[in-house]
Structures are given as structure tokens and as C-alpha cells.
Design an enzyme around this catalytic site. Structure first.
Site, short mmCIF file in Angstrom:
data_model
loop_
_atom_site.label_atom_id
_atom_site.label_comp_id
_atom_site.label_asym_id
_atom_site.label_seq_id
_atom_site.Cartn_x
_atom_site.Cartn_y
_atom_site.Cartn_z
N GLY A 42 2.87 3.94 -1.58
CA GLY A 42 3.14 4.33 -2.96
C GLY A 42 1.83 4.42 -3.72
N TYR A 48 -2.36 22.68 2.49
CA TYR A 48 -2.93 23.00 3.79
C TYR A 48 -1.85 23.62 4.67
CZ TYR A 48 -0.79 18.41 4.55
OH TYR A 48 0.08 17.36 4.58
N ASP A 59 -4.47 5.55 2.74
CA ASP A 59 -5.24 5.46 1.48
C ASP A 59 -6.73 5.56 1.75
OD1 ASP A 59 -2.82 5.13 0.16
OD2 ASP A 59 -3.20 3.05 -0.45
N TYR A 105 -7.65 9.19 2.63
CA TYR A 105 -7.73 10.01 1.42
C TYR A 105 -9.02 9.71 0.65
CZ TYR A 105 -3.08 12.24 1.08
OH TYR A 105 -1.97 13.04 1.24
N TYR A 140 0.78 -1.25 0.00
CA TYR A 140 0.00 0.00 0.00
C TYR A 140 0.81 1.29 0.00
CZ TYR A 140 -4.28 -2.58 0.39
OH TYR A 140 -5.33 -3.42 0.11
N ASP A 167 -2.60 12.97 6.73
CA ASP A 167 -1.15 12.96 6.63
C ASP A 167 -0.49 12.94 8.00
OD1 ASP A 167 -1.55 13.04 3.90
OD2 ASP A 167 -0.83 15.10 3.64
#
Length: 122
Positions: A29, A64, A48, A51, A27, A89
């Protein structure tokens, strides 16, 4: 955005650390499928998914505000989707830091053939 995410990772784990997480496991990348290989790969899976829940802007491109305070990532006064991206993040960078001892060099540049299991749901 991805550049800011990279800076968060480097800030938590040291200069150039982001390179350890590009093409890692199933996962970390671009894209992702199968079952996460370890706790580090699971950080990417969760990122992921995070997002995928963001609405209203592109998580990979939107800028941001955030800062580091005493080694902690602090998301700034962002609104809506910018706040959500920053949180995605921030949580992932902290996750990498918390699980740095699970990092396995054998999962760097892992062949996609080793990620063919049914993908987990977010």
C-alpha cells in the site's frame, strides 16, 4: 503504472486478488516503514525499493508494455525507466504468487503502530 501492476497481480493470482495486497503488513500500500511482517510483506518492501531506484519517470503513472504468455508475465520492448518499472512490477507479482501461502489475514489493515521498528535499508 499501478493499474497495470494490479492487472499483473490479478493475472497471477486470480480476479480481484489485488485487493488482498492493498493495506497489508507494513509495506503493501502507500508508504511503508518498519520490518516486513512476512514473505508477502517483503515482496512489497522489495517492490518499494525497486520503485525507489527508477529514474526518469514516475513508476506509479508511467505506462509500459507487457503481456501474459503461458501464465508468465513478459515485459515488452520498453526502454529505460519503462523497462525498469515493468520489471519491478513483474517481480513483485511473481513474488506474491510464490508466497501466497504466507498470506496472513491478520496483517490486512495492520495498524501502523505495529510497524514502528527501525526500517530496513533497501
Amino acid at each position: 503504472n499501478l493499474f497495470q501492476f494490479a492487472k499483473m497481480i490479478n493475472g497471477k493470482l486470480g480476479a480481484f486478488s489485488v485487493w488482498n495486497y492493498i493495506s497489508y503488513g507494513c509495506y503493501c500500500g502507500w508508504g511503508g516503514q518498519g520490518t516486513p511482517k512476512d514473505a508477502t510483506d517483503r515482496c512489497c518492501f522489495v517492490h518499494d525499493c525497486c520503485y525507489g531506484r527508477v529514474r526518469g519517470c514516475n513508476p506509479k503513472l508511467a505506462i509500459y508494455s507487457y503481456s501474459f504468455k503461458k501464465g508468465n508475465i513478459v515485459c515488452g520492448k520498453n526502454n529505460g525507466c519503462l523497462r525498469d518499472i515493468c520489471e519491478c512490477d513483474r517481480v513483485a507479482a511473481n513474488c506474491f504468487h510464490q508466497n501466497k501461502n504466507t498470506y496472513n489475514k491478520n496483517y490486512k489493515f495492520l495498524s501502523s503502530s505495529r510497524c514502528r521498528q527501525t526500517s530496513e535499508q533497501c
